[in-house]
Design an enzyme around this catalytic site. Structure first.
Site, PDB file in Angstrom:
ATOM      1  N   ASP A  91       0.836  -1.206   0.000  1.00 21.51           N
ATOM      2  CA  ASP A  91       0.000   0.000   0.000  1.00 21.51           C
ATOM      3  C   ASP A  91       0.874   1.261   0.000  1.00 21.51           C
ATOM      4  O   ASP A  91       2.079   1.194   0.273  1.00 21.51           O
ATOM      5  CB  ASP A  91      -0.903  -0.030   1.247  1.00 21.51           C
ATOM      6  CG  ASP A  91      -2.236   0.666   1.016  1.00 21.51           C
ATOM      7  OD1 ASP A  91      -2.320   1.506   0.109  1.00 21.51           O
ATOM      8  OD2 ASP A  91      -3.187   0.370   1.762  1.00 21.51           O
ATOM      9  N   ASP A  99     -10.869   2.083  -3.100  1.00 18.02           N
ATOM     10  CA  ASP A  99     -11.450   1.859  -1.773  1.00 18.02           C
ATOM     11  C   ASP A  99     -12.964   1.960  -1.832  1.00 18.02           C
ATOM     12  O   ASP A  99     -13.643   1.622  -0.869  1.00 18.02           O
ATOM     13  CB  ASP A  99     -10.908   2.883  -0.765  1.00 18.02           C
ATOM     14  CG  ASP A  99      -9.542   2.468  -0.237  1.00 18.02           C
ATOM     15  OD1 ASP A  99      -9.130   1.314  -0.480  1.00 18.02           O
ATOM     16  OD2 ASP A  99      -8.884   3.302   0.411  1.00 18.02           O
TER      17      ASP A  99
HETATM   18  C1  GLA Z   1      -5.721   2.077   2.268  1.00 18.07           C
HETATM   19  C2  GLA Z   1      -6.125   0.928   1.354  1.00 18.07           C
HETATM   20  C3  GLA Z   1      -7.187   0.101   2.054  1.00 18.07           C
HETATM   21  C4  GLA Z   1      -6.658  -0.408   3.374  1.00 18.07           C
HETATM   22  C5  GLA Z   1      -6.198   0.753   4.224  1.00 18.07           C
HETATM   23  C6  GLA Z   1      -5.487   0.263   5.479  1.00 18.07           C
HETATM   24  O1  GLA Z   1      -6.743   3.001   2.396  1.00 18.07           O
HETATM   25  O2  GLA Z   1      -6.591   1.408   0.143  1.00 18.07           O
HETATM   26  O3  GLA Z   1      -7.569  -0.976   1.230  1.00 18.07           O
HETATM   27  O4  GLA Z   1      -5.611  -1.312   3.162  1.00 18.07           O
HETATM   28  O5  GLA Z   1      -5.303   1.594   3.531  1.00 18.07           O
HETATM   29  O6  GLA Z   1      -5.080   1.284   6.277  1.00 18.07           O
END
Ligand code: GLA
Length: 750
Positions: A484, A554
């Site tokens: 990420d 997301d």
């Molecule tokens: C980001 C990612 C999510 C999740 C969060 C965790 O927003 O896009 O899918 O993994 O971080 O903190």
């Protein structure tokens, strides 16, 4: 992409053969790129359908070139600022082009001469050539331009190495990978691209580039580089191309940092198309004796619309870009089902649920690491401390991985390797390890304390590698990592680079990230990586050299995902597009949708779940179990087959797409209603695409809530010829609201 300290000079002559012909023909199964030699340099002579290379070169020779001072079109394969014209009456200074430098003696111009053109060793069926160019004044300033034409998909790759053999440093103020300046392609150009922001990724936008105007795409985050715009496009040459008609040039820059793509429709109908990294804070200093490899640009030409160009890029990505071939697992990611609130018991419970649903891989997301006051129980602390939080998970990751294995599941973990919070053991110990502007307070991102690590600094990369590598080793059977990246480069300064080289930050940051990624992959080649960046901001081919898939957004709301996946699927293949079934009301939009609708939407990508299965009703578990079974059956078709887009969600009240296996014996059709409210009337029949007209297909509607009930088509269970399915189409019904259906097609007989 890399920068290397080495003596500049002639390319190593490893098993190469010189090209002496006046033109070079690079051929893919259905297309061709012809380069023609003109005096000192190589020029683009043809990109399109196949023809005799000598004819293409002869026709191109009639196009205005250099001596057309008013047109100012170089056609050079790698034009640079200052390459003057051969006009009998004018001298002309090219001010655009792909490259602009200040030489060590202060001179700002480059005028290339070709040193050599060579064939390099290439995989079966492909051709790889390298053209070496030297500046006519500074002979030791060189560029080596590479082209690969693939023999199994209609895709070309190109990239450039810049080598500085001058006695002093050279400053690069423009360092693009690709520049196509040519006349005669068309008198109209339409550019289609994707733009977005968090939870709204990949919105399709298309417009004509008016005569005399330029469209500029780009991303300046330095990290989340596929949000603002995605570094990929379709350029219609002439009238706006449709799925199946029109001439299209598809392109994608393989880069995960700041970038720019420019398309100018110059007044004399020249196209000036450039693509490359963006230097956001000044020139890149290339030391004497150093070289730099600029990112790859991939492109594809289609004479039959955007669909064919998409399929070419998808095939290239599957066969030549992403590390692991083959189909991806059905997984459950714990994020939306647990967020930071979990312990061992909850994760084991979720694993049981994953197994019951038919999942194959269980992924622990954010929140498993950090210790003491920096234990990561929310997003304000602990980032960068890559060791397991034993207070939360007393028996460690190895225990969880073994528990997953005992249930027949693979195990995965979340990392955010490029980032840290100010409140972390890492940054308390190393306050100069994050990007910061000298003497100014840090601007922090997520949680009020997140910053970007200084990936230009090898010591930072070593330590991050050490921590992640150790966690992987301790976890033993780790099969999957979600990588990420949730912050922009908000502080444009590197403590490591020093005052003279701050302009190198944007490029060296990204090459540093790639170096770390490559090291982790080399140490653990079996691990499948997911590229995530606050959702879909790493949906691009830079990360997809190391990662096998990306998290599309997301926003997991199925209604929104119809649009987001439609956009991302233009350039990126279904096997790489993580699409998860989540709970309702949706956590981002608050919208409701039936489990069937959520499932049908996720089935057009790499299906997964992101919920706590224990919150599902028994009938939902039963539906999902059957759905996963069906998906596994269709998985090779969806993930490895060819995508045909049938109806755009932007143009009507439903979206429809289908996947067809390479041998055309199997297909899957997905249709998503988007809230049609008409009481009477039916949508036009669905004209299928990509089938073999000679074959007959048995059609089955699958994913029904109750087997045999609620069919959307009358012909489920019937066998129909491919020609009729394409010509007459399938009549179907969609209820108002979020309704959807999936058809499975199987060829019968030969
Ligand atoms: C980001 C990612 C999510 C999740 C969060 C965790 O927003 O896009 O899918 O993994 O971080 O903190």
């Amino acid at each position: 992409m890399s920068t290397k300290k080495k003596t500049a000079g002639a390319a190593k002559a490893a098993a190469t053969s010189p090209i002496r012909a006046p033109f070079i023909s690079l051929e893919t199964p259905g297309t061709q790129l012809v380069l023609a030699r003109r005096g000192d340099i190589w020029t683009f002579a043809h990109l399109g359908a196949k023809c005799a290379p000598a004819d293409a070169a002869a026709l191109a020779a009639k196009r205005p070139f250099r001596d057309d001072a008013l047109g100012a079109c170089t056609m050079e394969t790698y034009p640079a600022f200052g390459c003057d014209r051969d006009s009998k009456t004018h001298e002309w200074c090219e001010k655009r082009g792909a490259l602009q430098v200040r030489h060590s003696d202060g001179d700002e111009s480059v005028r290339w001469r070709c040193v050599s053109a060579r064939d390099l060793p290439a995989p079966n069926g492909a051709r790889h050539i390298a053209i070496e160019l030297a500046d006519q004044k500074h002979d030791s300033f060189r560029a080596v331009q590479h082209f690969i034409a693939w023999g199994d998909c209609d895709v070309f790759e190109t990239w450039v190495e810049i080598r500085n053999g001058e006695p002093g440093a050279v400053a690069l103020s423009r360092m693009y990978s690709f520049c196509l300046e040519t006349t005669g392609l068309a008198e109209k150009f339409h550019l289609m691209s994707l733009s977005g922001i968090w939870a709204s990724e990949a919105t399709v936008a298309e417009s004509e580039i008016a005569l005399g105007q330029e469209t500029v795409l780009g991303a300046r985050s330095g990290v989340r580089d596929a949000w603002e715009n995605n570094p990929a496009f379709f350029l219609s040459l002439g009238e706006r191309a449709t799925e199946n008609t029109g001439r299209v040039l598809a392109g994608a820059l393989c880069w995960s940092g700041a970038w720019e793509i420019r398309a100018q429709h110059a007044f004399t109908h020249e196209l000036k198309l450039t693509a490359g990294v963006a230097n956001l804070t000044g020139p890149y200093v290339l030391d004497s004796g150093a070289s730099i490899t600029l990112p790859k640009f991939v492109f594809s030409w289609s004479g039959a619309g955007k669909g064919a160009a998409s399929r070419a890029l998808h095939r290239w990505a599957r066969q030549h870009r992403m590390p692991h071939p083959g189909a991806r697992d059905v997984l459950l990611n714990a994020w939306e089902g647990a967020y930071f609130d979990f312990d061992e018991a909850k994760l084991l419970d979720m694993m049981d649920g994953t197994k019951t649903l038919g999942g194959e891989l269980f992924v622990v997301d954010d929140g498993w690491f950090g210790r003491g006051k920096f234990a990561r129980n929310d997003d304000r602390v602990g980032l960068g401390d890559w060791f397991v939080n034993h207070e939360k998970l007393p028996r460690g990751m190895d225990f969880l991985a073994r528990e997953a294995k005992r249930r027949g599941l693979k195990f995965g973990l979340w990392f955010e390797p490029e980032m840290a919070t100010m409140k972390s053991d890492l940054l308390v110990a190393h306050p100069d390890w994050f990007l910061q502007e000298s003497g100014r307070p840090a601007r922090c991102g997520r949680g009020g304390g997140q910053v970007v690590l200084d990936m230009t600094n090898p010591a930072v990369r070593d330590e991050v590698f050490r921590m992640i590598d150790q966690t992987i080793r301790e976890t033993k059977d780790l099969a999957y990592i979600k990588w990420d990246a949730n912050c922009d480069i908000n502080n444009a300064g590197s403590p490591y680079l020093g005052p003279e080289r701050q302009g190198n930050l944007w490029f060296d940051y990204t090459t540093g990230v790639y170096e770390l990624f490559a090291r982790l992959r080399a140490a653990h080649p079996h691990i499948v990586f997911q590229a995530c960046s606050s959702g879909g901001a790493h949906c691009e081919y830079g990360f997809l050299e190391h990662a096998d898939e990306f998290w599309g957004s997301d926003d997991s709301c199925a209604q929104q995902r119809v649009f987001i996946q439609w956009g991302e699927g233009q350039f990126y293949p279904a096997c790489a597009m993580a699409a998860h079934v989540t709970a309702v009301p949706n956590h981002q939009t608050g919208r409701d949708a039936s489990l069937k609708f959520r499932f049908d939407v996720a089935m057009s990508g790499r299906l997964g779940f992101e919920l706590h299965p224990k919150n599902m009703k028994p009938e939902e578990v039963e539906f999902a179990r059957r759905g996963v079974e069906a998906y596994k059956r269709l998985r090779p078709v969806v993930q490895l087959g060819d995508l045909y887009r049938l109806a755009s969600p932007y143009e009507g009240d439903h979206a429809a797409l289908m996947f067809v296996s390479g041998d055309k014996r199997r297909a899957a059709v997905m249709v998503y209603g988007l809230g049609r409210q008409l009481k009477h009337g039916r949508p036009a029949p669905l004209l299928l695409d990509g089938l073999d007209p000679e074959k007959r297909y048995r059609i089955e509607e699958i994913n029904l809530v109750e087997p045999g009930k609620g069919l959307h088509v009358d012909i489920s269970g019937k066998t129909i010829g491919g020609a009729a399915l394409a010509a007459a189409g399938i009549a179907f019904d969609l209820a108002p609201g979020d309704d959807s259906f999936v058809l499975e097609l199987t060829a019968v007989g030969r």
